[in-house]
Design a protein around this motif. Structure first.
Motif, short mmCIF file in Angstrom:
data_model
loop_
_atom_site.label_atom_id
_atom_site.label_comp_id
_atom_site.label_asym_id
_atom_site.label_seq_id
_atom_site.Cartn_x
_atom_site.Cartn_y
_atom_site.Cartn_z
N UNK A 144 34.40 50.73 49.05
CA UNK A 144 33.86 50.44 47.89
C UNK A 144 33.07 51.36 47.17
N UNK A 145 32.02 52.08 47.99
CA UNK A 145 31.22 53.20 47.38
C UNK A 145 31.86 54.53 47.26
N UNK A 146 32.42 54.93 48.29
CA UNK A 146 32.89 56.25 48.30
C UNK A 146 34.55 56.51 47.79
N UNK A 147 35.02 57.56 47.64
CA UNK A 147 36.04 57.77 46.90
C UNK A 147 37.42 57.66 47.47
N UNK B 62 33.53 50.23 41.83
CA UNK B 62 32.14 50.69 41.80
C UNK B 62 31.93 51.91 42.51
N UNK B 63 30.99 52.73 42.72
CA UNK B 63 30.73 53.72 43.51
C UNK B 63 30.84 55.19 42.67
N UNK B 64 30.74 54.91 41.16
CA UNK B 64 30.83 56.02 40.55
C UNK B 64 29.28 56.69 40.33
N UNK B 66 27.38 56.66 43.60
CA UNK B 66 27.00 56.60 44.81
C UNK B 66 26.26 58.02 45.20
N UNK B 391 24.06 44.70 42.99
CA UNK B 391 25.02 44.83 43.81
C UNK B 391 25.50 43.57 44.13
N UNK B 424 25.13 51.32 43.18
CA UNK B 424 25.79 52.17 44.03
C UNK B 424 24.86 52.93 45.00
N UNK C 93 30.59 62.54 43.50
CA UNK C 93 31.97 63.20 43.58
C UNK C 93 33.08 62.31 42.72
N UNK C 94 32.71 61.03 43.04
CA UNK C 94 33.71 59.98 42.30
C UNK C 94 33.91 60.14 40.93
N UNK C 128 25.84 64.32 50.50
CA UNK C 128 27.18 64.26 50.47
C UNK C 128 27.94 63.91 49.32
N UNK C 129 27.35 63.07 48.65
CA UNK C 129 28.22 62.37 47.44
C UNK C 129 27.81 62.99 46.17
#
Lengths: 178, 425, 198
Positions: A144-147, B62-64, B66, B391, B424, C93-94, C128-129
């Motif tokens: 969900x959160x990471x790519x 979602x997660x853009x 994070x 969230x 996120x 990163x996304x 990391x992100x």
């Protein structure tokens, strides 16, 4: 022990006499009425206990308030690696109960409670994403959160804070190429 | 790009009254909404499946944004992490500061001083006003009313001034510390707050309400849009104004009181601040707007009750406890203060909480903002899970939007008030 | 030029030609000046607002700070209409591919402001992100410091872009250096009193 939650725990123990719930406060406090109580359940019995907690009138936990994963890798005196903590809230009886499930490598699996509380959908996806604990029977268990294409589970204790070089791998746009 | 409906059975269940979808069979259009779109309030992405203009299904990505907040918390001590909480719900940073240290103090077992409690309550309410002002203003902006964005933003600027007065920063306040505050308020601050709450803010709210609630376009675009029932709201875990606009009577300030919302907050039998919890039953965007407006008025009442008689005394818990950081005068002026300061800030020293886990939650503008702390006895949290209201509230969007027109997406999004950084983390 | 005596000069302009050349120079100059002048006063920002800085960007656009004084109030959310990208907030990163794609879609000439500590360096989010500075992957013209920058600082950044446009306006971004490294700094120098440290 908080007066409100005592009957619930007693009821649980009566209903599921074969499970050792090991009820204990999350943190021992001076004012005992403010203590938050937690019971432990095995992953195999989780669904039965959760459905009971949701449907029984004396418990009536209508809301899954929070779902937290914890990686107890270097935790003092910890026996199991991953813990999943469900924070349940009853609006009609105004009490809270925490339920903990412990699972281990190599195949950490917990049944999904989405069929009981819809609110668990994204929270379970987050725990899967961050800890790699797989929720069986989840309708849509994606990251969900990471790519896309990310392999690791970042909130595990053995994953470094600054990552493993993911944040440097992009194409570089220069003035000429733009 | 053409595609077919993935699960038509599911999409048939939801929708506004009178929505009867035709038999699936025709081609559906997929529309990518976001992640860079003015109405997505930073970075959200929806993939909508459209039948003409009607939305048949929606998938949220979602997660853009994070950024690894929770990982970062494991590498910072209890005072340092407050800087990161500012950036969590950046529309009301003060409320995050208070919620974070509320959980920390629960872990340490600290009871705050009365002065600190009053100041924290006032700034928590100011933060609520700040958040709601942006939320209602941005709803207006998304629906095409640019003036309705300017009016509340003017009122917000004064709150920025108030924050600047007490902590030096407009925006990223980092005002609380374990067991107290960064520094005491300035003598003229209560007067400024009172002027703001008696004069400027009520006028701005009046203007805003007149501007929008008498506007037929606004009403038609929000009434009956994005409806959610009480049972659904509870089952989806929704809290805050969203739940209250659907008829859920739940407010942590009343149900699990803390700070000055609890009776006997000063240890001498002081009564809790009196206020009402606005409830609506519509469950639609208009109801959410109205609940937010009513909540701001209640917040003004709370602030006015408290601001005139802020108790004297220290803002930090007693320095003998060695829990709170010493004041800067002490640090620069005396060797004891300096030693005390270093004891607190050095990486191998600092606060040592008991081993255990604790959950502390506050009622912030978006709902229940809780922190679940796991402590192994070190000076940094072993795990700091945040229960982000955005969230959990945002999950139901996929259901809410089905059956509506594409232009309703912005109305529903605006009324949900999703803050991407909190979403996120 | 001393060698170019009257007889050997290959080309001698007549009086009329001389006037036309001067005139065209003048027109060129005027055109450049006026185009630059109008271009710098009508920057259309593309707000790539991701996080906290986005709220300060909104505050800059709102009534008190009023970015319209600098002609940059026309925020367009489609990159094809914009010439100034304000990258406000941390870039995960996304999001980085999204940002790059939006940058590629903007028409020349284009400028980029990296607003705030997170966009410029990663800020407090050394995790990391988060991309540790968008300038690693994009050409950035002006860095605006602060976490988040105050609206005044952002306005100073916009003015820095205006000065850039004024100086070199017609040159598009391909002919510029990669990253001008221009950092907004306070213009007021604080004078330290002598002996203040004693």
């Amino acid at each position: 022990m908080s007066a409100k939650i005592t009957p619930v725990i007693e009821l649980l123990q009566k209903q599921f006499s074969d499970i050792d719930f090991a009820p204990a406060p999350l943190l021992e406090m001076e004012d005992q009425s403010k203590e938050q109580w937690c019971v432990k359940v095995g992953a195999d019995k989780l669904m039965a206990v959760m459905s009971f907690l949701r449907s029984d009138e004396r418990c009536a936990f209508e809301q899954l308030s929070d779902l937290a994963g914890v990686d107890y890798l270097n935790f003092p005196n910890a026996k199991d690696r991953y813990g999943v903590t469900y924070s349940l809230l009853s609006l009609s009886n105004e009490h809270r109960l925490w339920v903990k499930v412990f699972v281990n490598d190599p195949n950490p699996e917990v049944p999904s409670v989405v069929s009981i509380w819809h609110g668990a959908t994204w929270m379970e996806r987050e725990v899967w994403d961050m800890f790699g604990v797989r929720f069986t029977d989840h309708p849509d268990l994606r990251r969900i959160l990471t790519w896309e294409g990310f392999e690791a589970h970042p909130l595990r204790k053995d994953y470094p804070l600054t990552g493993r070089g993911e944040r440097e791998n992009f194409k570089v746009i220069t003035r000429e190429s733009a | 790009m053409m595609t077919t409906a993935t699960s038509p059975q599911e999409t048939h269940q939801a929708g506004p009254a009178g929505y009867a979808p035709e038999e699936p069979g025709g081609d559906l259009w997929a529309l990518n909404f976001g992640p860079q779109h003015p109405a997505t309030h930073t970075t959200l992405r929806h993939v909508l499946e459209l039948d003409g203009e009607v939305i048949r299904s929606c998938t949220v990505h979602i997660g853009y944004l994070h950024s690894g907040f929770e990982k970062l918390a494991e590498h910072m001590n209890f005072n340092q992490y407050v800087v990161v909480t500012d950036r969590m719900n950046y529309v009301s940073p003060m409320a995050n500061n208070i919620a974070w240290h509320h959980a920390c103090e629960k872990l340490f077992g600290i009871e705050l001083t009365p002065r600190c409690k009053v100041i924290r309550t006032i700034i928590a309410e100011l933060a609520r006003i700040q958040d709601h002002l942006l939320s209602v203003g941005a709803t207006g902006l998304d629906l095409g009313a640019f003036t309705a964005f300017m009016y509340p933003f003017n009122a917000r600027e004064t709150i920025y001034d108030l924050c600047e007065e007490i902590c030096g920063a407009r925006f990223t306040t980092s005002y609380t510390r374990v067991g107290g505050l960064m520094q005491d308020i300035t003598p003229r601050w209560p007067g400024m707050v009172k002027d703001y709450c008696t004069d400027e803010l009520p006028k701005a709210l009046h203007d805003l309400e007149n501007l929008l609630l008498r506007n037929r376009i606004f009403i038609e675009r929000t009434k009956g849009v994005g409806q959610i029932s009480r049972e659904e709201a509870i089952n989806w875990g929704i809290t805050g104004p969203l739940a209250r606009s659907a008829g859920v009577r739940r407010d942590l300030r009343k149900d699990e009181p803390y700070l000055c919302y609890a009776d006997n907050w000063d240890g001498q039998g002081a009564k809790a601040v009196s206020f009402k919890v606005p409830i609506a039953t519509g469950g639609d965007c208009l109801a959410r707007f109205q609940v937010r407006m009513a909540e701001m008025r209640e917040s003004i009442k709370i602030i006015i009750q408290l601001v005139d008689n802020i108790p004297s005394g220290p803002v930090d818990v007693l320095p003998n406890d060695k829990m709170a950081l010493p004041s800067k005068d002490e640090v620069y002026g005396s060797i004891e203060g300096l030693i005390h300061h270093f004891e607190q800030v050095m990486t191998n020293r600092g606060h040592t909480p008991p081993v255990g886990e604790v959950y502390g939650a506050n009622e912030t503008a978006n709902g229940e903002l809780g922190f679940y702390l796991v402590s192994d006895g070190g000076n940094m949290p072993y795990r700091a899970r945040c229960r982000p209201p955005s969230f959990i509230n945002y999950q139901c969007f996929e259901k809410l939007i089905v059956g509506h027109k594409i232009s309703d997406v912005v109305a529903v999004l605006g009324s949900l008030n999703v803050i991407a950084a909190e979403l996120d983390r | 030029m001393g060698l170019a005596s009257a007889g050997s000069m290959p080309y001698q302009e007549s009086k009329e030609e001389f006037l036309t050349t001067k005139l065209s120079h003048l027109i060129d100059l005027l055109r450049k000046q006026s185009i630059n002048w109008s271009r710098k006063n009508s920057l259309w920002p593309m707000p790539f607002a991701t996080a906290c800085c986005g709220i300060e960007l909104m505050a800059t656009g709102a009534s008190r700070y009023d970015i319209a004084r600098f002609g940059a109030e026309v925020m367009r959310f489609t990159p094809r209409q914009c010439d100034l990208m304000i990258c406000a907030g941390r870039v995960a990163i996304k999001t980085m591919p999204v940002l790059q794609r939006i940058y590629m879609q903007m028409a020349e000439p284009k400028w980029v402001i990296s607003m705030g500590a997170c966009a410029s360096t990663g800020g407090v989010f050394d995790t990391y992100a988060v991309v540790q500075g968008v300038d690693q992957f994009l050409p950035v013209d002006v860095y605006v410091p602060g976490c988040p920058p105050r609206p005044e600082t952002l306005l100073e950044g916009v003015m820095a872009i205006q000065r850039l446009v004024d100086n070199e306006g017609m040159i598009n971004s391909k002919d510029r250096e990669r990253g001008l490294g221009l950092v907004v700094q306070p213009t007021v120098q604080v004078e330290v009193e002598k002996g203040a440290g004693k």
